[in-house]
Write an enzyme that holds these catalytic residues in place. Sequence first.
Site, PDB file in Angstrom:
ATOM      1  NE  ARG A  46      -3.651   0.483   0.482  1.00  0.00           N
ATOM      2  CZ  ARG A  46      -4.627   0.789   1.322  1.00  0.00           C
ATOM      3  NH1 ARG A  46      -5.145  -0.126   2.098  1.00  0.00           N
ATOM      4  NH2 ARG A  46      -5.100   2.019   1.366  1.00  0.00           N
ATOM      5  CB  CYS A  47       0.294   4.664  -1.333  1.00  0.00           C
ATOM      6  SG  CYS A  47       1.050   4.895  -2.943  1.00  0.00           S
ATOM      7  N   PRO A  48       2.291   4.639   1.331  1.00  0.00           N
ATOM      8  CG  PRO A  48       3.721   5.897   2.718  1.00  0.00           C
ATOM      9  CD  PRO A  48       2.458   5.063   2.724  1.00  0.00           C
ATOM     10  CB  ILE A  49       5.039   0.499   0.993  1.00  0.00           C
ATOM     11  CG1 ILE A  49       4.734   0.631   2.498  1.00  0.00           C
ATOM     12  CG2 ILE A  49       6.129  -0.544   0.771  1.00  0.00           C
ATOM     13  CD1 ILE A  49       4.001  -0.546   3.090  1.00  0.00           C
ATOM     14  CG  ASP A  90      -2.228   1.871  -3.171  1.00  0.00           C
ATOM     15  OD1 ASP A  90      -3.180   2.478  -3.709  1.00  0.00           O
ATOM     16  OD2 ASP A  90      -1.917   2.020  -1.986  1.00  0.00           O
TER      17      ASP A  90
END
Lengths: 378, 117
Positions: free
Chosen positions: B27-30, B63
């Site tokens: 998932r963001c911000p990953i 994502d």
Amino acid sequence: MSRCYFDALSGQPLAEPAQSAISGFISRIWADPDQPHHEGAQAGQVLQAAREAVALRLGVSPGAVSFHSASDVAQLAVSGILRSVGQRAPGDQQRIVTSTVERDVVMQSTAAFGSVRRLGVDSEARLRLDDFRATITSDNDPASCVVLQAANTEVGTLQPLSEVFSLASAAGVPVAVDATGALGLLPIPSGWSALIADASTWAGPRGTSVLVVNPEFRWYRTDFDRGAASLIHDTVDVLNATAAAAALDATCGQQPQLSAALYEWTRQIRSFVSEHIADVDVLGDPDERLPHVVTFSFLYADGERLARELDAAGVAVGSGSACAARAGLPSHVLTEMGALTHGNIRLSLPVTTTERHVEHLLAVLPDAVSRVRAEAGM
Amino acid sequence: MSADQIDALDPLANLQPTVTLDERGSRCPIPVIALGKAVRTLLLSHGHAGLRELVVIELLADDPATRSDVPAWCRMQRARVVSEEAMPDETGWRFVIALSPSEADQGPSDADRAESS
């Protein structure tokens, strides 16, 4: 250390006169204001006084003001305008022109009627006037109604309302303006046919909204509305209405000093963050904006994690995309702007903000951002 | 002119990626953090002078926020999105991102961060 609260747009402490109104009336005013008996008439008088207070601030007649729940006010305004303008020809579908960056409740209410043309925005979430001009003057796709916010509540940018009003007026198209975030803090240019705004904007009760109809607009009244003292039948109780009116009066009474102070604090916050924190998108127009709103996207930071970190340090902020995050989608406003959608926090200063609150925020923000980034290995 | 024809004219479009990051499932911000880390590693390996050659990063992500955040990251880091395409069977998107030596030299923030950590 006492709390520093910077999430006014999702609700703020009730203005003192609104608290007094509620505590003064709560044991006495409970009847249906439409009923002719003594108790009903008493409630009706209190409601009428609330109408008069709002009308005075907006320069309209009391009958033009009504009070509603925040979830149905946009729908009432849009359906009322569409009903009033009617179809251009039998069987015609009515067309709404709006922007891609309205509040969710407004987006939903427009989607419920006719066909909807959503116009895009620039990198600061401002409606592109050229697109608007082309759309509103288009002969083969005539608009029935324009629905536009006074300001974007996610990033603060003011919409070019005066220009929109004059273009729409020249094309003979009524405009419903959503003044949530702006009413009570900034003058709203005239030229709207209907105005809606959530009372939390001016330290009134959250979830209560006003709907104001321009006296020059021929509003079509339904049978349901005909019994009411206003053009439109109120849909919230008298206590909420009177609290909303008392708060608007109090907040307007502090102008223009209040908005000038809020604007200066948000300017300081913007410039401090640009100077002291790397890799940050400072969102929204730096000048043409709401006085109390400032929004950031911090690269490599998780916005909700950052909001929790600040909360633990005594500072309440809005996690800008929190609403959208629940649906697993990025904020539609940030996406439309081409902004970074993660690491987003929104600060909206309540009317009770002081210098000390701002100092505390600036003292804890850089470390909070560093900690959240460090956790992610950045 | 079709997108394919434009790609054929773009000298970057057919470059082999220097680095491939598969961030499907994060998932963001990953995914954007992964980009930042990849650039930091590259900067460290190239030393103080910054990037000496063109770097092409391939990022796979699913994502939907990456469709906004990858272009925004590029804008902030002076990189550019060469292409974005949907993966087959709706399994996400494939981004090709280019950092040219001059572009990376102008972006001090990641280099500073790499030095200080």
